[in-house]
Design a protein around this motif. Sequence first.
Motif, PDB file in Angstrom:
ATOM      1  N   THR A   1       0.830  -1.214   0.000  1.00  0.00           N
ATOM      2  CA  THR A   1       0.000   0.000   0.000  1.00  0.00           C
ATOM      3  C   THR A   1       0.864   1.265   0.000  1.00  0.00           C
ATOM      4  OG1 THR A   1      -0.165  -0.050   2.430  1.00  0.00           O
ATOM      5  CG2 THR A   1      -1.924  -1.139   1.166  1.00  0.00           C
ATOM      6  N   TYR A   2       2.187   1.099  -0.143  1.00  0.00           N
ATOM      7  CA  TYR A   2       3.061   2.272  -0.162  1.00  0.00           C
ATOM      8  C   TYR A   2       2.840   3.062  -1.450  1.00  0.00           C
ATOM      9  CZ  TYR A   2       7.156   5.265  -0.422  1.00  0.00           C
ATOM     10  OH  TYR A   2       7.973   6.357  -0.531  1.00  0.00           O
ATOM     11  N   THR A   3       2.639   4.363  -1.297  1.00  0.00           N
ATOM     12  CA  THR A   3       2.666   5.299  -2.414  1.00  0.00           C
ATOM     13  C   THR A   3       3.384   6.551  -1.926  1.00  0.00           C
ATOM     14  OG1 THR A   3       0.626   6.475  -1.832  1.00  0.00           O
ATOM     15  CG2 THR A   3       0.397   4.486  -3.209  1.00  0.00           C
ATOM     16  N   ALA A   4       3.731   7.419  -2.836  1.00  0.00           N
ATOM     17  CA  ALA A   4       4.390   8.661  -2.437  1.00  0.00           C
ATOM     18  C   ALA A   4       3.516   9.479  -1.500  1.00  0.00           C
ATOM     19  CB  ALA A   4       4.750   9.477  -3.678  1.00  0.00           C
ATOM     20  N   GLY A   5       2.204   9.265  -1.596  1.00  0.00           N
ATOM     21  CA  GLY A   5       1.288  10.022  -0.765  1.00  0.00           C
ATOM     22  C   GLY A   5       1.311   9.660   0.708  1.00  0.00           C
ATOM     23  N   ILE A   6       1.942   8.539   1.059  1.00  0.00           N
ATOM     24  CA  ILE A   6       1.924   8.106   2.457  1.00  0.00           C
ATOM     25  C   ILE A   6       2.654   9.093   3.365  1.00  0.00           C
ATOM     26  CG2 ILE A   6       4.015   6.685   2.336  1.00  0.00           C
ATOM     27  CD1 ILE A   6       2.572   4.697   4.213  1.00  0.00           C
ATOM     28  N   TRP A   7       3.647   9.764   2.825  1.00  0.00           N
ATOM     29  CA  TRP A   7       4.386  10.721   3.652  1.00  0.00           C
ATOM     30  C   TRP A   7       3.467  11.847   4.124  1.00  0.00           C
ATOM     31  CZ3 TRP A   7       9.357   9.502   4.924  1.00  0.00           C
ATOM     32  CH2 TRP A   7       9.964   8.482   4.172  1.00  0.00           C
ATOM     33  N   LYS A   8       2.649  12.355   3.206  1.00  0.00           N
ATOM     34  CA  LYS A   8       1.729  13.429   3.587  1.00  0.00           C
ATOM     35  C   LYS A   8       0.623  12.905   4.493  1.00  0.00           C
ATOM     36  CE  LYS A   8      -0.340  17.618   1.840  1.00  0.00           C
ATOM     37  NZ  LYS A   8      -0.382  18.541   0.688  1.00  0.00           N
ATOM     38  N   GLN A   9       0.161  11.685   4.236  1.00  0.00           N
ATOM     39  CA  GLN A   9      -0.860  11.088   5.096  1.00  0.00           C
ATOM     40  C   GLN A   9      -0.372  10.964   6.532  1.00  0.00           C
ATOM     41  OE1 GLN A   9      -1.745   7.331   3.258  1.00  0.00           O
ATOM     42  NE2 GLN A   9      -2.406   8.274   1.332  1.00  0.00           N
TER      43      GLN A   9
ATOM     44  N   ASP B   1       9.434  15.499  -0.139  1.00  0.00           N
ATOM     45  CA  ASP B   1      10.384  16.567  -0.475  1.00  0.00           C
ATOM     46  C   ASP B   1      10.310  17.718   0.526  1.00  0.00           C
ATOM     47  OD1 ASP B   1      11.538  15.303  -2.669  1.00  0.00           O
ATOM     48  OD2 ASP B   1      10.007  16.042  -4.049  1.00  0.00           O
ATOM     49  N   GLU B   2       9.112  18.008   1.012  1.00  0.00           N
ATOM     50  CA  GLU B   2       8.978  19.056   2.032  1.00  0.00           C
ATOM     51  C   GLU B   2       9.654  18.630   3.336  1.00  0.00           C
ATOM     52  OE1 GLU B   2       4.688  20.963   0.567  1.00  0.00           O
ATOM     53  OE2 GLU B   2       4.736  19.418   2.128  1.00  0.00           O
ATOM     54  N   LEU B   3       9.476  17.384   3.701  1.00  0.00           N
ATOM     55  CA  LEU B   3      10.120  16.876   4.919  1.00  0.00           C
ATOM     56  C   LEU B   3      11.632  16.911   4.789  1.00  0.00           C
ATOM     57  CD1 LEU B   3       7.772  13.834   5.510  1.00  0.00           C
ATOM     58  CD2 LEU B   3       7.922  15.854   6.986  1.00  0.00           C
ATOM     59  N   TRP B   4      12.124  16.501   3.637  1.00  0.00           N
ATOM     60  CA  TRP B   4      13.575  16.497   3.435  1.00  0.00           C
ATOM     61  C   TRP B   4      14.120  17.928   3.489  1.00  0.00           C
ATOM     62  CZ3 TRP B   4      17.232  12.975   3.775  1.00  0.00           C
ATOM     63  CH2 TRP B   4      18.513  13.282   3.304  1.00  0.00           C
ATOM     64  N   ALA B   5      13.395  18.872   2.917  1.00  0.00           N
ATOM     65  CA  ALA B   5      13.834  20.272   2.952  1.00  0.00           C
ATOM     66  C   ALA B   5      13.903  20.778   4.391  1.00  0.00           C
ATOM     67  CB  ALA B   5      12.894  21.141   2.121  1.00  0.00           C
ATOM     68  N   SER B   6      12.936  20.396   5.207  1.00  0.00           N
ATOM     69  CA  SER B   6      12.962  20.792   6.617  1.00  0.00           C
ATOM     70  C   SER B   6      14.144  20.151   7.339  1.00  0.00           C
ATOM     71  CB  SER B   6      11.651  20.378   7.294  1.00  0.00           C
ATOM     72  OG  SER B   6      10.553  21.063   6.742  1.00  0.00           O
ATOM     73  N   TYR B   7      14.417  18.916   7.009  1.00  0.00           N
ATOM     74  CA  TYR B   7      15.561  18.198   7.593  1.00  0.00           C
ATOM     75  C   TYR B   7      16.875  18.881   7.214  1.00  0.00           C
ATOM     76  CZ  TYR B   7      18.998  14.367   8.026  1.00  0.00           C
ATOM     77  OH  TYR B   7      20.096  13.601   8.317  1.00  0.00           O
ATOM     78  N   VAL B   8      17.012  19.213   5.946  1.00  0.00           N
ATOM     79  CA  VAL B   8      18.228  19.882   5.471  1.00  0.00           C
ATOM     80  C   VAL B   8      18.431  21.213   6.185  1.00  0.00           C
ATOM     81  CG1 VAL B   8      19.270  21.012   3.466  1.00  0.00           C
ATOM     82  CG2 VAL B   8      18.238  18.735   3.233  1.00  0.00           C
ATOM     83  N   ALA B   9      17.341  21.901   6.433  1.00  0.00           N
ATOM     84  CA  ALA B   9      17.424  23.230   7.065  1.00  0.00           C
ATOM     85  C   ALA B   9      17.827  23.143   8.533  1.00  0.00           C
ATOM     86  CB  ALA B   9      16.075  23.939   6.934  1.00  0.00           C
ATOM     87  N   ALA B  10      17.489  22.054   9.214  1.00  0.00           N
ATOM     88  CA  ALA B  10      17.799  21.900  10.636  1.00  0.00           C
ATOM     89  C   ALA B  10      17.940  20.414  10.964  1.00  0.00           C
ATOM     90  CB  ALA B  10      16.711  22.546  11.482  1.00  0.00           C
TER      91      ALA B  10
ATOM     92  N   THR C   1       2.355  12.603   7.949  1.00  0.00           N
ATOM     93  CA  THR C   1       3.010  13.764   8.568  1.00  0.00           C
ATOM     94  C   THR C   1       2.380  15.102   8.220  1.00  0.00           C
ATOM     95  OG1 THR C   1       4.549  14.188   6.734  1.00  0.00           O
ATOM     96  CG2 THR C   1       5.201  12.507   8.359  1.00  0.00           C
ATOM     97  N   GLY C   2       1.548  15.124   7.185  1.00  0.00           N
ATOM     98  CA  GLY C   2       0.997  16.397   6.731  1.00  0.00           C
ATOM     99  C   GLY C   2       1.869  17.097   5.712  1.00  0.00           C
ATOM    100  N   HIS C   3       2.998  16.474   5.365  1.00  0.00           N
ATOM    101  CA  HIS C   3       3.927  17.084   4.414  1.00  0.00           C
ATOM    102  C   HIS C   3       4.406  16.043   3.414  1.00  0.00           C
ATOM    103  CE1 HIS C   3       4.206  20.715   6.889  1.00  0.00           C
ATOM    104  NE2 HIS C   3       4.286  19.908   7.934  1.00  0.00           N
ATOM    105  N   THR C   4       4.762  16.510   2.225  1.00  0.00           N
ATOM    106  CA  THR C   4       5.316  15.601   1.223  1.00  0.00           C
ATOM    107  C   THR C   4       6.735  15.195   1.626  1.00  0.00           C
ATOM    108  OG1 THR C   4       6.329  17.324  -0.128  1.00  0.00           O
ATOM    109  CG2 THR C   4       4.001  16.789  -0.574  1.00  0.00           C
TER     110      THR C   4
END
Length: 202
Positions: A170-178, A185-194, A180-183
Motif C-alpha cells: 500500500t506504499y505510495t508517495a502520498g503516504i508521507w503526507k498522510q 520533499d517538504e520533509l527532506w527540505a525541513s531536515y536539510v534546514a535543521a 506527517t501532513g507534508h510531502t
Amino acid sequence: MTKGGYTLVFISKDSTFSAATKQRMTDTFFAVYPREAKRFNPRTLKRITFVIDPAYDGVAATGNGVATYSPKWLLAHPEDLDVVTHEVMHVVQAYPEDSCPGWLTEGIADYARYAYGVNNVAGHWALPDYKAGQQYTNSYRVVARFLVWLEQHGHPNVVTALDRAARNRTYTAGIWKQQTGHTLDELWASYVAAPTVQLAYH
C-alpha cells in the motif's frame, strides 16, 4: 539453535571461521530478531539460516530467510556484529518486489540497525552527520538518520507505518503526507534546514 520460538541454522563453508565470531553472531541474532519481529512483523519467519560463504565477495546479503556473510569481511571487522541486525531486518521486512523504493528498504534496515543494534559502538558504525548535497535517494545510513529525525520531530510512528505499507503493497508517495501532513520533499527540505538529531548507540 532454538530460543524463544525462533530457530537459527548456522552453516559455515569456511573451516577457519572463528568459533567466537559464530557465537557472537548467534547471540546477536537472538538479541535483536525477536525485538524487530515484535515491532514490525510478528508473523515473520521463525527459522532463519546463516551461511558463511568464502565464495561470496560482498559483505552480506539476504533472501528467502537465508543471510549470507563474507568470512573475509568478518575476519577483518570482527566487531561488526550488527551486520546481523541489518540483514535479519530484511527477513522481517519481507517486502514484495517493487513494493517501495529500494532506498527506503535499505534505509529502514539501517534504521533497525541503529535502533536495535548491540555492538555498533565497538563496530565503529554510526549514522553520518548531514552533509550538503545528500539526498534521501542516497539510501542506507543517510535515510536511517532522516527517519530518526522524523521520529524526533513529531512523527514517532512514521517508520512503523512506512514498513507496514511496504509489506502490504500500500506504499505510495502520498503516504508521507498522510502520516506527517507534508510531502517527502517538504520533509527532506525541513531536515536539510535543521538536521540536528539526538543519537544514542549500543
